[in-house]
Scaffold this active site. Structure first.
Site, PDB file in Angstrom:
ATOM      1  CE  LYS A 106      -4.451  -1.435   1.656  1.00  0.00           C
ATOM      2  NZ  LYS A 106      -4.516  -2.205   2.908  1.00  0.00           N
ATOM      3  CE  LYS A 121      -7.108  -9.481  -5.220  1.00  0.00           C
ATOM      4  NZ  LYS A 121      -7.659  -9.506  -4.099  1.00  0.00           N
ATOM      5  CE  LYS A 142     -15.975   0.963  -7.084  1.00  0.00           C
ATOM      6  NZ  LYS A 142     -15.348   2.222  -6.687  1.00  0.00           N
TER       7      LYS A 142
END
Ligand code: TRP
Length: 330
Positions: free
Chosen positions: A116, A201, A204
């Site tokens: 991240k 995968k 969204k």
């Protein structure tokens, strides 16, 4: 087993949960609820802020929709506690105390943090709270002193830090306030790794999801465009079901998938037929969820969340009192 409490949660970064979220997590919660566990089903809005602090209102709106999805999936608010993390102030309070005693090195080597952090770009843009993500997750768990925590495998490093913080706290303040909890990682990992409509995968950001709240028509439309065997141009061409999204869903949702796969391989069924049958079984599967979702409007979910926050606060506040007592904070 005297303590039958279970805690789990999902971040409210998106307004909707997809069937991958259901297979990987929610389904497990519903099973545990049926087994008589005391479920605490949290929507982690504070965790969503670690990456979406600029869109705080959206995070909060999303949280309501996610809570509706929990109910749609079969979480029964008369049995289980459904609540939003930020509604229970003890999460914020204990996060601060735990952040004082958690070694930086434990956090810097967490794989999800490293990923991240890279996504965020320059260090100037990386919020302080992101590093503390696993500390906040530890708080979520330890406040409820659960028997176990059901999560996907990717969450294992966070759960490990949680048990390490528990041990460290007890040792530092000379009191067994926290007991270790179990990691409940789903055994059927195939099910948990349901691919998206394009075989990547399900996510969204790839726009390849079937959402629990999609209508029958939306679902049909999506499956119509789903990825199948690229070399199967006509019915008689042999299919490769292992690499075909539609066949993957058939495997999960259709009782006679083995026959369907064989016919696909043998070139005696075309992709159109598979898509049609796939749409039927997926819609059948989602039907009860759609029904349950219809029954929770905006006012109902607010009531459920208010009651959930009250029930969660009872447990969290009792733990918090023990923490202050152990630390001698008065
Ligand atoms: N980090 C979890 C995820 O991304 C979400 C989460 C937040 C969670 N707090 C939790 C999961 C506590 C289990 C227990 O999926």
């Amino acid at each position: 087993m005297t303590n039958k409490r279970i805690l789990s949660g999902m971040r409210s970064t998106n307004p909707r949960l997809h069937i991958g979220n259901y297979e990987g997590a929610l389904r497990n919660w519903v099973d545990l609820q049926a087994q008589g566990f005391d479920m605490f089903c949290m929507v982690a809005d504070l965790h969503a802020l670690t990456t979406m602090y600029e869109n705080s209102r959206e995070v909060s709106d999303n949280a309501r929709e996610i809570a509706k999805d929990y109910i749609a999936a079969g979480i029964d608010p008369s049995k289980s506690v459904v609540f939003i993390q930020s509604h229970v102030r003890e999460h914020s309070e204990l996060h601060l105390l735990f952040s004082m005693m958690t070694p930086l090195g434990w956090l810097e080597r967490v794989p999800t943090y490293k990923e991240k952090k890279d996504d965020m770009g320059a260090a100037e843009r990386e919020p302080y709270g992101l590093l503390g993500y696993p500390v906040l997750q530890t708080v979520d768990i330890l406040l409820y002193k659960p028997y176990g925590v059901p999560v996907g495998r990717d969450q294992a490093p966070h759960l490990e830090i949680g048990n390490d913080i528990a041990i460290r706290f007890n040792r530092l303040y000379g009191k067994e306030v926290f007991q270790p909890y179990k990691y409940m990682i789903p055994e059927d990992e195939n099910r948990a790794k349901l691919p998206g409509l394009d075989m990547r995968k399900m996510s969204k950001s790839y726009d390849n999801c079937i959402y629990l709240s999609d209508s029958e028509d939306e679902t049909a439309e999506k499956i119509k465009k789903a990825f199948t065997t690229p070399t199967k141009l006509k019915k008689t061409d042999p299919g490769i079901p292992e690499g075909c999204a539609v066949c993957q869903y058939l495997k999960l949702y259709s009782p006679n998938w083995e026959e369907q796969w064989q016919e696909d391989r043998d070139g005696i069924r075309g992709c159109m037929q598979s898509k049609k049958e796939c749409t039927e079984v997926v819609n059948e599967y989602l039907r009860p969820m759609r029904e349950r979702r219809k029954a929770v409007d905006d006012a109902t979910i607010e009531d459920i969340l208010e009651d959930g926050a009250r029930r969660a606060t009872e447990v969290a506040a009792a733990t918090m009192a023990e923490v202050r007592e152990a630390m001698g904070l008065r």
